[in-house]
Structure formats: C-alpha cells, structure tokens
Scaffold this active site. Sequence first.
Site, PDB file in Angstrom:
ATOM      1  N   CYS A  13      63.469  32.453  34.558  1.00 31.06           N
ATOM      2  CA  CYS A  13      63.122  33.508  33.601  1.00 31.06           C
ATOM      3  C   CYS A  13      62.015  32.980  32.693  1.00 31.06           C
ATOM      4  O   CYS A  13      62.225  32.004  31.964  1.00 31.06           O
ATOM      5  CB  CYS A  13      64.339  33.916  32.773  1.00 31.06           C
TER       6      CYS A  13
ATOM      7  N   CYS B 163      68.430  38.495  33.821  1.00 29.73           N
ATOM      8  CA  CYS B 163      68.613  37.543  32.732  1.00 29.73           C
ATOM      9  C   CYS B 163      69.462  38.201  31.654  1.00 29.73           C
ATOM     10  O   CYS B 163      69.154  39.331  31.238  1.00 29.73           O
ATOM     11  CB  CYS B 163      67.249  37.140  32.160  1.00 29.73           C
TER      12      CYS B 163
ATOM     13  N   LYS C 188      69.728  46.662  19.909  1.00 30.59           N
ATOM     14  CA  LYS C 188      69.106  45.342  19.960  1.00 30.59           C
ATOM     15  C   LYS C 188      67.712  45.423  19.346  1.00 30.59           C
ATOM     16  O   LYS C 188      66.982  46.394  19.548  1.00 30.59           O
ATOM     17  CB  LYS C 188      69.016  44.859  21.416  1.00 30.59           C
TER      18      LYS C 188
ATOM     19  N   CYS D 211      62.938  33.097  28.868  1.00 28.59           N
ATOM     20  CA  CYS D 211      63.800  32.003  28.385  1.00 28.59           C
ATOM     21  C   CYS D 211      63.189  30.638  28.660  1.00 28.59           C
ATOM     22  O   CYS D 211      63.639  29.640  28.102  1.00 28.59           O
ATOM     23  CB  CYS D 211      65.168  32.056  29.075  1.00 28.59           C
TER      24      CYS D 211
ATOM     25  N   LYS E 249      60.589  45.182  19.876  1.00 27.69           N
ATOM     26  CA  LYS E 249      59.287  45.760  19.499  1.00 27.69           C
ATOM     27  C   LYS E 249      59.080  47.114  20.146  1.00 27.69           C
ATOM     28  O   LYS E 249      58.521  48.024  19.546  1.00 27.69           O
ATOM     29  CB  LYS E 249      58.154  44.810  19.906  1.00 27.69           C
TER      30      LYS E 249
ATOM     31  N   HIS F  91      67.040  38.838  28.430  1.00 26.99           N
ATOM     32  CA  HIS F  91      65.819  39.644  28.532  1.00 26.99           C
ATOM     33  C   HIS F  91      65.946  40.858  29.451  1.00 26.99           C
ATOM     34  O   HIS F  91      65.036  41.682  29.524  1.00 26.99           O
ATOM     35  CB  HIS F  91      64.645  38.757  28.985  1.00 26.99           C
TER      36      HIS F  91
END
Length: 480
Positions: A126, A143, A290, A129, A293, A146
């Site tokens: 990933c 993941c 969560k 990460c 952006k 993500h």
Amino acid sequence: MKKFYITTPIYYINDIPHIGHAYTTVAADVLARHHRKKGDEVFFLTGTDEHGAKIEEAASKAGKTPKEFVDNLVPKFKEAWKKLNISYDEYIRTSDPEHEAIVSEIVAKLKDKGYVEKRSYEGLYCVGCERYYKTSELVDGLCPDHKIAPIKQSEENYFFLLSKFEDKLIEIIESGELQVGPDSRRNEVLGKLRQGLEDVSISREAVKWGISFPGDDTQTVYVWIDALLNYFSATKIFKKESFWPADVHLIGKDILWFHAIIWPAVLLALDIPIPKTVFANGYFTIDGHKMSKSLGNVIDPVKMVEKYGADATRYAVLRAFPFGEDGDISENKIAELYQKDLGNELGNLLQRTLSMINKYEVRIDRRDNYLILDEESFSTIEAETSIQYSEGLKEFKFDQVLSSVWRLVRANNSFIDEKKPWSLAKEENHVELTRVLNVCYWQLEKIADLLEIFMPETSDKMKKQLEEKKPEVLFPRIEE
C-alpha cells in the site's frame, strides 16, 4: 532533578496539519508542562517525517522537488504548534543531514551485527501506508486504513531479521519493561506477536527520495526505519543523550505496530535501551464520518485557534472523548464546549466572583484563613479532584482530569447560587459574605493552577485578574 523525555510522532508531511495532528501534540504538551511544573528536566520533541514515495508523489503533483515540497510545509506545522502554544524543545526533520548520517550509521551497524539480509520479495504493497500487507490483514481485499487495493510488488530488498526478536518482545511487553497502552492496544500487539513474526523489508529499490542504503546506492532506507530512528538521533543532534531512553512515545493507533514491535526490536538488536512507554491514541471522526479531504470535513487547527482561541481548542480536543479511544468531534462541538463549559461556567464564575468582591468591598484574607473544611461538600470534591488529577495524568486520562476540574467549577457556581452573596449583602451579614467570597476567590486560584498545563493563557489571565481584582471576560461571545 528527574529527566523526562516525551515525543509526538514525527508527522508525515504530505499535507498541512489537521486536528488529528493537533490532538496528539496538545496531549504531549500537557504532559511536558506537567513534568516541568513538578520540577523535572524535560525534553519534548516533535518534528516531521519527510522521505518516501508519498512525498515524491505529492511533490510531483505540486510541481516541486521533494525537498522544495517539504521545505514549504514545515513552516505550516511550526505555525500550528506556535498558535496552539505547544512548548516543544526541539523540532526534528528527517531530511536534516545530521539525522540522515545517524540513520546510515545505525543501519550499517545492523548489517555488521548480522541482522540484515538481502532477499527477493513479492508482496501486497500500500503506497498510502508505505508498507506491505498480508492477505489476512486486508479487509475485503483493501488496505484497512486507505480502503484501496494494495498493488502486487516484487523487488530485491534488505530485510531486518525481526523474527529473531519474537520471544523477547513478548517478554518485555508482558513484564511491563515496555508499557504499551491503552490495555486494548497492548492486548492487540501481544495477540499479533503470538501469531508469529516475519522479517521486515527495510529498504526500497523504486523509491529515490530517501537515505541511500549503506553499501548499496541502488536502494534507499525504508521510510519507517528512517522515521523511527528520529527519537534516538534527536538525542545526538540536540546533545540530549542523557535523556535516553524516552519515557513516553505518544502516537496514533495506526502506527502502533511500528512503534511497539519494529522499533524496540531494532533497539534490542543494537543493545540500546528501549523506551519505557508507547501509548496510542484513537481516531477522530468528524460528525460521524472519517476525516477526508474529498468529503471536505478536515478541521484545520489553525482556523479553530483563530476563531475560538488556543486554549478553547486545546480544551475541546482533550475533553471530547477519552484519550486512547476513537471518538467524534466537529466545529459545532468545539463551539458548544466554548460557550457552555468555558464561557457560561468558568468565565462566569470568575467574573461574578470578582464583580461581587468589588461591589461589596470584600477584603481578601490569607488563604490559610479560609481552608474550607467547614464546607463538607467542598472538602470532599477537592480531595477527589486532587486524586483524579494526579492519577488521571499518570494514565493519560485527560478527559477525566478536565472533568474533575469542572466538577470544582460547577461546585463553586452552585455554592454562590446557594449562599446568595447579594442577599447576604442586603442583610448586612458581612462576616458570612466575606467568608463566602473568600472561599470562591481561593477556589478560583486553585482552579487556575490546575488548568495551567491544559490552558496556559487562560490560567495566566485568571491569576492576573485575581491578583488585581479586575474582572474581564475570559471567553467573549463568538460572532457568527
């Protein structure tokens, strides 16, 4: 003088700081201030993690070199910490040449001691990460952090022989030599350890923005090895060797594995003393979602400070939910705490007490004359607050510590409502009027002292107003 070394994570600098960064940093600042107040010699370290694939990618999108990109963002973090009144002692950057040299030296020592092997490897990687995942660690093939599918990646890397430390890591965590907190995270780490450890890649072939691997310029040091070593390299760079090992590493729960497993294993391999405590805080959600952006719900701590002030922002993030657990916050919740707890309760208590002292020309005597032992409810609350305050700080229960202080705030407001100083003045009961307002005065001084490490500006303002007997609004109304 006792030494106390506390660190935040070094934040990955692919964007500007958000409220999650502020959360851990404010918590670390409270602990640093607490230990300074106790008379300890404190080393409080924060900084930024500046190498790796994500930085390369973000820099490319911004049309900058990686170095230009990180140089542009570092001031944003420093500005945020200044606005939040973070009293860090040093700020470390992993792109600093001194840090890079120490990383190279340490990785070379791991090789010399026989803990590093070169192997071909294929796995699920990933980029977000910057780590490989086992299939069993994925959630529906994605993941867990993500929510994207890792890519199958194959390359020749250098591996740290982590598997050699499985039994020792279990031993030091179970014995408490390494405290991992909270308990739920400790149990999680031990559970994974007992499933067996695999060796971990500590170099990358495809990543160019990083530290060259000692003896092999075709590879760079894995960003996580580079990042973890900051806690140790900082003691060398800033001439703080006597503070090692660290007393507390505060981190987010997403990086617990690196800090509770890989980091102590590297130190054990090098015969370097391990840190005493690794404590992982939980995740923020914003209004139940969560932070993202793409959702547009990222809270900028600088904007919160500009609107509500540093102390209100500090109070809100630590009061919102227990440190170590997941919880929810929003600007509405910050606004609510600002108005209710800070304005209506604390601010009102200070203003009404000083206003009545002035209005009724009450003399403030020495504190010793007004030990409030005759107020049974107060003496019980004060004793409980002192216990909850000291024990809560030891266990990182910041919300409970603040709750105990607010119990004292509310008890004083209730005390005023019950005793009715305005009625005592009307009845010309000057003895009781003096006693009641002296009690509130000295209670406010105690509250100001208790709040000093959490809300330093507010504490200073309270002490100044009490000294000068001049009431001013602590938390003005926010105009929307």
